[in-house]
Design a protein around this motif. Structure first.
Motif, PDB file in Angstrom:
ATOM      1  N   ASN A   1       0.925  -1.160   0.168  1.00 33.50           N
ATOM      2  CA  ASN A   1       0.009  -0.021  -0.060  1.00 33.50           C
ATOM      3  C   ASN A   1       0.728   1.274  -0.011  1.00 33.50           C
ATOM      4  OD1 ASN A   1      -2.478  -1.298   0.302  1.00 33.50           O
ATOM      5  ND2 ASN A   1      -2.138  -1.800   2.368  1.00 33.50           N
ATOM      6  N   PRO A   2       1.180   1.659  -1.196  1.00 33.74           N
ATOM      7  CA  PRO A   2       2.239   2.809  -1.225  1.00 33.74           C
ATOM      8  C   PRO A   2       1.843   4.109  -0.559  1.00 33.74           C
ATOM      9  CG  PRO A   2       1.426   2.284  -3.223  1.00 33.74           C
ATOM     10  CD  PRO A   2       0.870   1.258  -2.667  1.00 33.74           C
ATOM     11  N   ILE A   3       0.460   4.419  -0.991  1.00 33.07           N
ATOM     12  CA  ILE A   3      -0.279   5.509  -0.674  1.00 33.07           C
ATOM     13  C   ILE A   3      -1.342   5.378   0.416  1.00 33.07           C
ATOM     14  CG2 ILE A   3      -1.653   7.472  -1.533  1.00 33.07           C
ATOM     15  CD1 ILE A   3       1.212   7.438  -2.478  1.00 33.07           C
ATOM     16  N   ILE A   4      -1.145   6.326   1.370  1.00 33.58           N
ATOM     17  CA  ILE A   4      -2.146   6.092   2.341  1.00 33.58           C
ATOM     18  C   ILE A   4      -2.662   7.621   2.678  1.00 33.58           C
ATOM     19  CG2 ILE A   4      -2.600   5.611   5.072  1.00 33.58           C
ATOM     20  CD1 ILE A   4      -0.101   3.886   4.359  1.00 33.58           C
TER      21      ILE A   4
ATOM     22  N   PRO B   1      -9.095  10.284  -3.096  1.00 30.42           N
ATOM     23  CA  PRO B   1      -9.105   9.396  -4.403  1.00 30.42           C
ATOM     24  C   PRO B   1      -8.778   8.082  -3.951  1.00 30.42           C
ATOM     25  CG  PRO B   1      -7.771  11.453  -4.470  1.00 30.42           C
ATOM     26  CD  PRO B   1      -8.183  11.460  -3.153  1.00 30.42           C
ATOM     27  N   ILE B   2      -8.900   7.366  -5.061  1.00 32.99           N
ATOM     28  CA  ILE B   2      -8.963   5.650  -4.981  1.00 32.99           C
ATOM     29  C   ILE B   2      -7.315   5.432  -5.261  1.00 32.99           C
ATOM     30  CG2 ILE B   2      -9.708   3.403  -5.505  1.00 32.99           C
ATOM     31  CD1 ILE B   2     -12.431   5.138  -5.820  1.00 32.99           C
ATOM     32  N   VAL B   3      -6.692   4.549  -4.584  1.00 30.97           N
ATOM     33  CA  VAL B   3      -5.318   4.104  -5.113  1.00 30.97           C
ATOM     34  C   VAL B   3      -5.890   2.950  -5.896  1.00 30.97           C
ATOM     35  CG1 VAL B   3      -3.070   3.398  -4.686  1.00 30.97           C
ATOM     36  CG2 VAL B   3      -4.268   4.877  -3.125  1.00 30.97           C
TER      37      VAL B   3
ATOM     38  N   TYR C   1       5.427   4.758  -8.648  1.00 35.11           N
ATOM     39  CA  TYR C   1       7.120   5.020  -8.951  1.00 35.11           C
ATOM     40  C   TYR C   1       7.522   5.600  -7.578  1.00 35.11           C
ATOM     41  CZ  TYR C   1      11.163   7.033 -11.213  1.00 35.11           C
ATOM     42  OH  TYR C   1      12.304   7.713 -11.615  1.00 35.11           O
ATOM     43  N   TYR C   2       7.005   5.726  -6.379  1.00 32.44           N
ATOM     44  CA  TYR C   2       7.320   6.235  -5.253  1.00 32.44           C
ATOM     45  C   TYR C   2       8.328   7.727  -5.136  1.00 32.44           C
ATOM     46  CZ  TYR C   2       5.888   1.765  -3.419  1.00 32.44           C
ATOM     47  OH  TYR C   2       5.340   0.559  -3.151  1.00 32.44           O
ATOM     48  N   CYS C   3       7.415   8.414  -6.331  1.00 33.07           N
ATOM     49  CA  CYS C   3       8.328   9.791  -6.587  1.00 33.07           C
ATOM     50  C   CYS C   3       7.889  10.849  -5.403  1.00 33.07           C
ATOM     51  CB  CYS C   3       7.930  10.078  -7.858  1.00 33.07           C
ATOM     52  SG  CYS C   3       6.255  10.661  -8.180  1.00 33.07           S
ATOM     53  N   GLY C   4       6.763  10.703  -5.029  1.00 30.67           N
ATOM     54  CA  GLY C   4       6.183  11.610  -3.942  1.00 30.67           C
ATOM     55  C   GLY C   4       5.471  12.830  -4.293  1.00 30.67           C
ATOM     56  N   ALA C   5       5.501  12.851  -5.820  1.00 32.66           N
ATOM     57  CA  ALA C   5       4.766  14.129  -6.326  1.00 32.66           C
ATOM     58  C   ALA C   5       3.201  14.426  -5.651  1.00 32.66           C
ATOM     59  CB  ALA C   5       4.709  14.001  -8.035  1.00 32.66           C
ATOM     60  N   CYS C   6       2.497  13.304  -5.538  1.00 34.15           N
ATOM     61  CA  CYS C   6       1.545  13.552  -4.970  1.00 34.15           C
ATOM     62  C   CYS C   6       1.393  14.201  -3.481  1.00 34.15           C
ATOM     63  CB  CYS C   6       0.613  12.066  -4.938  1.00 34.15           C
ATOM     64  SG  CYS C   6       1.879  10.713  -3.972  1.00 34.15           S
ATOM     65  N   VAL C   7       2.372  13.838  -2.704  1.00 34.93           N
ATOM     66  CA  VAL C   7       2.535  14.277  -1.240  1.00 34.93           C
ATOM     67  C   VAL C   7       2.963  15.807  -1.717  1.00 34.93           C
ATOM     68  CG1 VAL C   7       3.664  14.179   0.801  1.00 34.93           C
ATOM     69  CG2 VAL C   7       3.082  11.933  -0.498  1.00 34.93           C
ATOM     70  N   MET C   8       3.974  16.248  -2.639  1.00 38.28           N
ATOM     71  CA  MET C   8       4.530  17.535  -2.589  1.00 38.28           C
ATOM     72  C   MET C   8       3.405  18.433  -2.917  1.00 38.28           C
ATOM     73  SD  MET C   8       8.004  16.623  -4.778  1.00 38.28           S
ATOM     74  CE  MET C   8       8.452  18.007  -5.089  1.00 38.28           C
TER      75      MET C   8
ATOM     76  N   THR D   1       0.016  10.030   2.508  1.00 42.55           N
ATOM     77  CA  THR D   1       1.492   9.797   2.933  1.00 42.55           C
ATOM     78  C   THR D   1       1.913   8.476   2.079  1.00 42.55           C
ATOM     79  OG1 THR D   1       0.488   9.765   5.277  1.00 42.55           O
ATOM     80  CG2 THR D   1       2.912   8.816   5.004  1.00 42.55           C
ATOM     81  N   LEU D   2       3.397   8.558   1.924  1.00 41.18           N
ATOM     82  CA  LEU D   2       3.948   7.585   1.102  1.00 41.18           C
ATOM     83  C   LEU D   2       4.633   6.567   1.807  1.00 41.18           C
ATOM     84  CD1 LEU D   2       4.720   6.729  -1.802  1.00 41.18           C
ATOM     85  CD2 LEU D   2       7.062   8.145  -1.433  1.00 41.18           C
ATOM     86  N   LYS D   3       4.500   5.245   1.532  1.00 38.24           N
ATOM     87  CA  LYS D   3       5.147   4.422   2.573  1.00 38.24           C
ATOM     88  C   LYS D   3       5.997   3.415   1.588  1.00 38.24           C
ATOM     89  CE  LYS D   3       2.826   0.997   4.540  1.00 38.24           C
ATOM     90  NZ  LYS D   3       1.565   0.395   5.266  1.00 38.24           N
ATOM     91  N   HIS D   4       7.178   3.231   1.971  1.00 39.71           N
ATOM     92  CA  HIS D   4       8.030   2.118   1.005  1.00 39.71           C
ATOM     93  C   HIS D   4       7.596   0.839   1.244  1.00 39.71           C
ATOM     94  CE1 HIS D   4      10.824   5.058  -0.502  1.00 39.71           C
ATOM     95  NE2 HIS D   4      11.131   5.879   0.689  1.00 39.71           N
ATOM     96  N   PRO D   5       7.854  -0.158   0.543  1.00 36.15           N
ATOM     97  CA  PRO D   5       7.782  -1.798   0.731  1.00 36.15           C
ATOM     98  C   PRO D   5       8.745  -1.985   1.955  1.00 36.15           C
ATOM     99  CG  PRO D   5       7.821  -1.301  -1.594  1.00 36.15           C
ATOM    100  CD  PRO D   5       8.428   0.026  -0.911  1.00 36.15           C
TER     101      PRO D   5
END
Ligand SMILES: Cc1cc2nc3c(=O)[nH]c(=O)nc-3n(C[C@H](O)[C@H](O)[C@H](O)COP(=O)(O)OP(=O)(O)OC[C@H]3O[C@@H](n4cnc5c(N)ncnc54)[C@H](O)[C@@H]3O)c2cc1C
Ligand code: SF4
Ligand code: SF4
Lengths: 101, 653
Positions: A27-30, A61-63, A70-77, A86-90
């Motif tokens: 779950n990369p995005i919470i 939104p729905i993931v 891609y775990y870039c963090g643009a969405c959080v920025m 929040t972005l969470k690494h595997p």
């Protein structure tokens, strides 16, 4: 290629698109609904287009395609409300740190 | 959630078609594509740009980058454009893109000033680093690597894509986002001369089909990926570059007859956070963003830095200066293990460390560095580098990491914290790509290329500089011609090809993931670390059978899925280009990381050349080009760019 099917534009227009969240081991995005105002900025910038707007106004939104993150963090920025997303690494990718010696 | 609960949120426009006309068409809205569009718009031409994602944050530098390399014309620089471009060519044994490197070295700093004028941050305007050794007090520019020669600039790259996006809008560029380009349009006149006529594409949210007609076209869609590395679960993490870029520019170029070179070059993979490595810049190391971090071993004993002559360096400061008698050193994206002439300070080699009793694991320990160096690595570089602001800086800080109190582990035996097998390959370190001339024009008139789509491409400054240059040359050409005719049969065929997976029933269909897995397994088996004709041919045979038997069964349920499906069809094409290129080179080569069991001789003089490859009537055709085909870099550049030098280049006293 000869074996492609002929596309009739009328037929194409009647095609129905379907979509549902694709399962992934991560779950990369919470989202935190308490903080999210449902502005969809995160979905607007995600270059992989994995975040889909909610049907309900004001909801996060729905993931849809978590495995394509891609775990870039643009969405959080771009999120106007810190903590709403929040972005969470595997787990396997969380590098270890220890106090200096 | 089940299927009935969530309906596709965007309009359904499958079967709808829109025709767009412009003087210049740019495919790909990363750094290079944005600059190509800006160059053309500044010349007063009408421009359309097509981007699969959203330009504000798309591409390799979507969320930032921290090093601007080869800024040889900045006012503090101690080197010339000629010196550095030629050094790159020699360092890469002439399997280097001399033309593009020279453009980067000569015009790159002009582009950085452009970015600043668009609102990007390129200097320490807030005076956070006053007094630091790497900061120039007059210009407030901050340098990395070689503090004596000052030609790599530390930048706040996270501000760049939003700034470029604003500028495109300001200049009135027609922007088509969430639109994938899928095929090039070419037309041939009565004399049989082929020229670019535009491109076709599809909106990845609505499914709408586009025909883009233009007088000239610039390809800026980055490089291939997922040819050997695939993970159906963590697909977005398979590669170093973004998920969106898989080499569709290469695939459509191949179909249109464009020439490629060095496609046989691949390296043992270095980054794939879906398995064998960590999030980039997220493990302890002393390269790139982390240069020149202090490293310690498991006991906390500091690992020595040495210069190219093996002299141990006593201070942190010495890590940033050339050795006695050396003018400058090279470091950066594609510089791995440089020749003596260009080698900079580096920690002692791993084997020597083990011999001397250093113990794994190693750690990066920034607490032992001067405060300004610690702060610039952790907080500026880690923060501005792609995928670090949130994934590394914020996440690690939230987990309690404090660089003055903690040290960060390094995994495995090297600094990459990666552990790949020989057959797990990747396009990395200046791989192959589109062949071009001094105008960055391909072999087809009216079609240009830039950035990571070029052969032996490199980094952000390279992308911005070549993007602007290609946009300029494409504009010059567009001013001399009208729109080329397009063939309606080509358009109809493309439409059918694009939509076909929507008509396959899910129960009978094959998903893009299943095909991608099969391609990458085939490439590991038949085109791995050591190659030979019979295996390569076996690989081609299998991939051809995929094209014939599997592609018609590909299934997609919506435009997003369709985009992923098109990607894998393109990966299938790229894999075949690699096999053809590998078959064409009948010897082994060190600089190309290309090993043959049937032709083991390494770099024989007769094979030190580009083997340029294109497709004609479904068959690969090659020609040979000398490695130094670009001639004297400075002379050839100045011959063709007097107007730029007079009117646009920034001149310093
Ligand atoms: C993690 C990371 C860190 C890096 N750090 C640095 C650094 O510090 N310094 C440095 O100099 N360089 C760095 N680089 C390299 C640099 O970012 C790239 O070389 C540069 O951004 C390439 O620019 P480009 O325009 O060629 O490609 P990109 O910026 O990747 O843009 C390609 C664009 O094409 C779009 N696209 C792809 N296919 C299609 C299609 N079919 N239709 C439409 N659009 C399409 C993509 O969505 C993308 O937006 C880094 C790269 C990465 C991945
Ligand atoms: S981290 Fe990047 S790829 Fe993942 S959801 Fe956010 S914007 Fe999209
Ligand atoms: S950007 Fe932030 S507030 Fe807006 S929808 Fe996304 S998480 Fe919610």
């Amino acid at each position: 290629m000869s074996n492609q099917k002929k596309v009739d534009s009328k037929e194409a227009f009647n095609l129905e698109y379907t979509v549902s969240p694709v399962a992934s081991s991560v779950n990369p995005i919470i989202y935190n609904q308490e903080l999210c105002i449902g502005c969809n900025r995160c979905a607007q910038v995600c270059q992989c287009d994995i975040l889909f707007p909610s049907k309900e106004k004001g909801r996060h939104p729905i993931v849809m395609y978590p495995g394509e993150c891609y775990y870039c963090g643009a969405c959080v920025m771009v999120c106007p409300n810190p903590g709403a997303i929040t972005l969470k690494h595997p787990l396997m990718n969380r590098a270890k740190f220890v106090p200096v010696k | 959630m089940n299927r009935s609960e969530y309906k596709w949120p965007y309009a359904n426009e499958s079967g709808m078609e829109e025709m767009v006309q412009s003087d210049v068409l740019v495919l790909g809205g990363g750094l290079s594509g944005c600059f190509a569009a800006i160059a053309a718009a500044r010349k007063g031409l009408s421009v359309a740009i097509v981007e699969k994602g959203a330009i504000e944050k798309s591409g390799s530098a979507g969320t930032g980058f921290d090093h601007w390399e080869s800024a040889c014309t900045n006012p503090c620089s101690g080197v010339t454009a000629k010196e550095i471009a030629e050094a790159y060519v020699r360092e890469q044994d002439w399997y280097s893109n001399g033309i593009a490197h020279y453009i980067e070295c000569r015009e790159g700093y002009d582009r950085l000033l452009d970015l600043e004028s668009f609102g990007g941050k390129v200097r320490d305007t807030e005076d956070e680093f006053v007094g630091a050794e790497f900061r120039d007090e007059n210009t407030k520019l901050m340098f990395a690597y070689d503090y004596k020669n000052k030609f790599t600039i530390r930048v706040w790259g996270s501000t760049f894509k939003p700034a470029l996006y604003r500028e495109l809008k300001k200049l009135g560029v027609k922007i088509y986002e969430r639109t994938e380009a899928t095929g090039l349009l070419v037309s041939s006149d009565s004399g049989g001369t082929v020229r670019g006529a535009g491109a076709m594409g599809m909106n990845v949210r609505t499914g709408k089909f586009y025909v883009f007609r233009a007088k000239s076209t610039v390809l800026a869609m980055s490089r291939p990926a997922r040819v050997w590395l695939f993970d159906p679960d963590l697909t977005g993490l398979c590669e170093f570059r973004p998920m969106q870029s898989i080499g569709s520019g290469h695939a459509m170029g191949w179909r249109a007859g464009l020439e490629f070179t060095m496609m046989e070059k691949t390296v043992r993979a270095e980054f794939s956070a879906a398995g064998r490595s960590f999030p980039p810049y997220g493990a302890g190391n002393n390269h790139n963003t982390w240069y020149a971090a202090t490293m310690v071993d498991a006991r906390g004993v500091e690992i020595p830095y040495v210069d190219r002559d093996g002299r141990e360096l006593k201070t942190v400061s010495e890590r940033y200066y050339p050795a006695p008698g050396q003018k400058f050193f090279l470091k950066g994206g594609v510089i791995d293990n440089p020749k003596y002439e260009y080698r900079g300070p580096e920690t002692l080699e791993f084997d020597e460390l083990i011999k001397r009793g250093y113990q794994l694991p190693f750690y990066a320990d920034l607490s032992r560095m001067p405060e300004s160096e610690r702060k610039v690595i952790w907080g500026m570089m880690i923060g501005e580098e792609a995928k670090t602001k949130i994934p590394i800086y914020q996440n690690y800080t939230d987990r309690g990491f404090d660089p003055s109190k903690h040290m960060l582990q390094s995994y495995g035996t090297g600094w990459q914290s990666a552990n790949f097998l020989e057959q797990e390959r990747q396009f990395f370190g200046a791989p192959g790509g589109v062949m071009h001339d001094w105008d960055l024009k391909t072999n087809v008139d009216g079609i240009y290329a830039c950035g990571d789509q070029l052969y032996a491409s490199d980094c952000a400054g390279f992308a911005c500089a070549t993007g602007y240059y290609a946009g300029r040359k494409a504009s010059d050409y567009a001013k001399t011609v009208g729109l080329a005719e397009i063939n309606s049969q080509d358009v109809q065929a493309e439409k059918e090809r694009l939509y076909a997976p929507l008509y396959v029933r899910s129960e009978e269909g094959i998903t893009w993931k299943e095909l991608n897995s099969a391609i990458s397994k085939a490439m590991q088996n038949y085109c791995g670390g050591v190659k030979c004709d019979s295996l390569l041919l076996e690989g081609l045979d299998l991939l051809k059978s995929f094209e014939k038997d599997i592609v018609p069964s590909l299934y997609a349920e919506n435009p997003h899925d369709l985009m992923r499906t098109h990607e894998v069809m393109d990966i299938l094409t790229v894999a075949q280009i690699v096999l053809h290129a590998s078959l064409a080179r009948k010897s082994s080569s060190q600089p190309l990381c290309f090993m043959r069991s049937d032709y083991p001789e390494i770099d024989p003089a007769c094979d030190r050349k580009h083997i340029v490859l294109r497709q004609e009537d479904g068959k690969p055709v090659t020609r040979e080009v000398p490695l130094d085909f670009f001639g004297d870099l400075e002379e050839e550049y100045e011959k063709r760019n007097q107007r730029y030098i007079r009117e646009e280049a920034v001149h310093h006293e």
